[in-house]
Motif scaffolding. Structure first.
Motif, PDB file in Angstrom:
ATOM      1  N   ASP A   1       3.495 -23.157 -15.444  1.00 42.63           N
ATOM      2  CA  ASP A   1       2.586 -22.017 -15.558  1.00 42.63           C
ATOM      3  C   ASP A   1       1.414 -22.133 -14.594  1.00 42.63           C
ATOM      4  N   ASP A   2       0.949 -23.340 -14.336  1.00 43.06           N
ATOM      5  CA  ASP A   2      -0.162 -23.523 -13.403  1.00 43.06           C
ATOM      6  C   ASP A   2       0.252 -23.161 -11.976  1.00 43.06           C
ATOM      7  N   VAL A   3       1.459 -23.569 -11.582  1.00 40.90           N
ATOM      8  CA  VAL A   3       1.945 -23.244 -10.240  1.00 40.90           C
ATOM      9  C   VAL A   3       2.129 -21.728 -10.099  1.00 40.90           C
ATOM     10  N   LEU A   4       2.726 -21.113 -11.123  1.00 45.99           N
ATOM     11  CA  LEU A   4       2.897 -19.653 -11.080  1.00 45.99           C
ATOM     12  C   LEU A   4       1.544 -18.947 -11.053  1.00 45.99           C
ATOM     13  N   GLY A   5       0.568 -19.484 -11.789  1.00 46.48           N
ATOM     14  CA  GLY A   5      -0.767 -18.907 -11.760  1.00 46.48           C
ATOM     15  C   GLY A   5      -1.376 -18.978 -10.373  1.00 46.48           C
ATOM     16  N   SER A   6      -1.155 -20.076  -9.663  1.00 50.61           N
ATOM     17  CA  SER A   6      -1.670 -20.198  -8.296  1.00 50.61           C
ATOM     18  C   SER A   6      -0.998 -19.195  -7.368  1.00 50.61           C
TER      19      SER A   6
END
Length: 351
Positions: free
Chosen positions: A337-342
């Protein structure tokens, strides 16, 4: 509210801040939706009915409704005891649909899910006995606890909406949705779903433990005599049906998608394929899923066109199960989720 956080707060129940709650209220109380479309109002009423039995999971209910409108399936992830089974039962009651539950275990066979041929000694013939997959809402509980052969028995049902036995294709009822659950913390003795099957799920929704005020409301209801096995006593009633879903699907198909929005979806998906933390990016099927769910969310919100915020709201639930982290990223504790958020924060938004 940061743009990258729109998705989980609206449709993922991972946050209970005012921004996410406001988004849900706007969808149900916006001027464009009030009394203008009976099918939309009926589906919005479903959320109110489910809330009579399940507390604090409005976002998950919305995600299931979007999946029904988009004719897709949902992977529900949450620890035991967060009302996954109750939610599906309450949803089926509010929609007047049939539902069945299958507890997936290591010894479950494909025929236990799809059905099998049974010999009738009276007629000396084989007849087909339907399995639990012949329903409208199938709760596949702990799907990752059954071997790949049994997991694969659902592939045809999910994709083709039929079951083939002895060379004969038997169509499943319409509507048809698989809500498969898995425990996010206990992996001993499990069979992780392969990428090909994960890609068949339209959305992956997480059901977290409730906030303190929601948990107090759950306990208060039980203290007052709430029985999760008796939804009628809880006041849950049918406020919509298959006909409303069909009319809603037809309306969703008319929601306009500008070329700039299509380009935005493609850019987001392509960015996952070049992200250093991912060894597997999103396929074109994922891009199509993001398009379809964004249209459904726009329609539920009372609009006849898709905005970039609609795409952002569905990006995480739509894409998180279609990517795979690099081994070194996993070791570093990187979250999908953090990578997708970036990626959501870096891909230019159309104006």
């Amino acid at each position: 509210m940061s743009e990258q956080g729109i998705g989980p707060r609206v449709l993922d129940s991972t946050g209970q801040d005012s921004a996410g709650n406001d988004s849900a209220r706007h969808a149900s109380a916006g001027p464009a939706s009030a009394g203008q479309d009976p099918a939309r109002q009926a589906l919005l009423d479903v959320r109110h009915e489910v809330a009579k039995a399940v507390v604090g999971q409005d976002a998950t209910v919305t995600g299931l409704l979007i999946a029904l409108l988009s004719q897709g399936h949902v992977l529900l992830e949450g620890v035991p005891g967060v009302a996954k089974t109750l939610l599906v039962r309450a949803l089926s009651a509010a929609l007047s649909l049939d539902t069945k539950r299958v507890q997936f275990t290591p010894d479950l066979m494909p025929g236990d899910v799809t059905g099998s041929l049974v010999y009738d000694s009276h007629t000396s013939e084989f007849s087909f006995r339907e399995g639990p997959v012949f329903t409208n809402l199938l709760l596949a509980d702990e799907i990752n606890r059954t071997p790949p052969k049994t997991q694969a028995s659902l592939l045809e049902a999910m994709e083709e909406r039929q079951v083939s036995v002895d060379g004969a294709a038997r169509p499943l009822p319409a509507p048809f949705l698989v809500a498969a659950t898995q425990n996010p913390v206990e992996y001993e003795g499990t069979y992780p779903l392969p990428e090909a099957q994960l890609d068949r799920f339209l959305l992956k929704l997480t059901m977290p433990l409730p906030e303190r005020r929601d948990e107090m409301e759950v306990i208060r209801r039980h203290a007052a005599g709430f029985d999760p096995r008796d939804l009628a006593a809880a006041g849950v009633r049918a406020v919509a049906g298959a006909a409303d879903l069909e009319r809603a699907r037809q309306a969703v198909a008319t929601v306009a998608v500008e070329p700039e929005i299509i380009g935005y979806i493609v850019d987001l998906v392509r960015a996952t394929r070049s992200a250093p933390s991912f060894q597997l990016g999103v396929s074109p099927r994922g891009a199509t899923a993001l398009l379809n769910t964004s249209r459904a969310w726009a329609w539920l919100s009372g609009r006849s066109y898709v905005t970039p915020d609609d795409v952002k709201a569905l990006a995480l639930p739509c894409l998180r199960h279609r990517v795979a982290l690099q081994p070194e990223a996993q070791m570093d504790g990187v979250r999908v989720d953090d990578v997708l958020g970036s990626i959501l924060a870096s891909v230019p938004v159309p104006r």
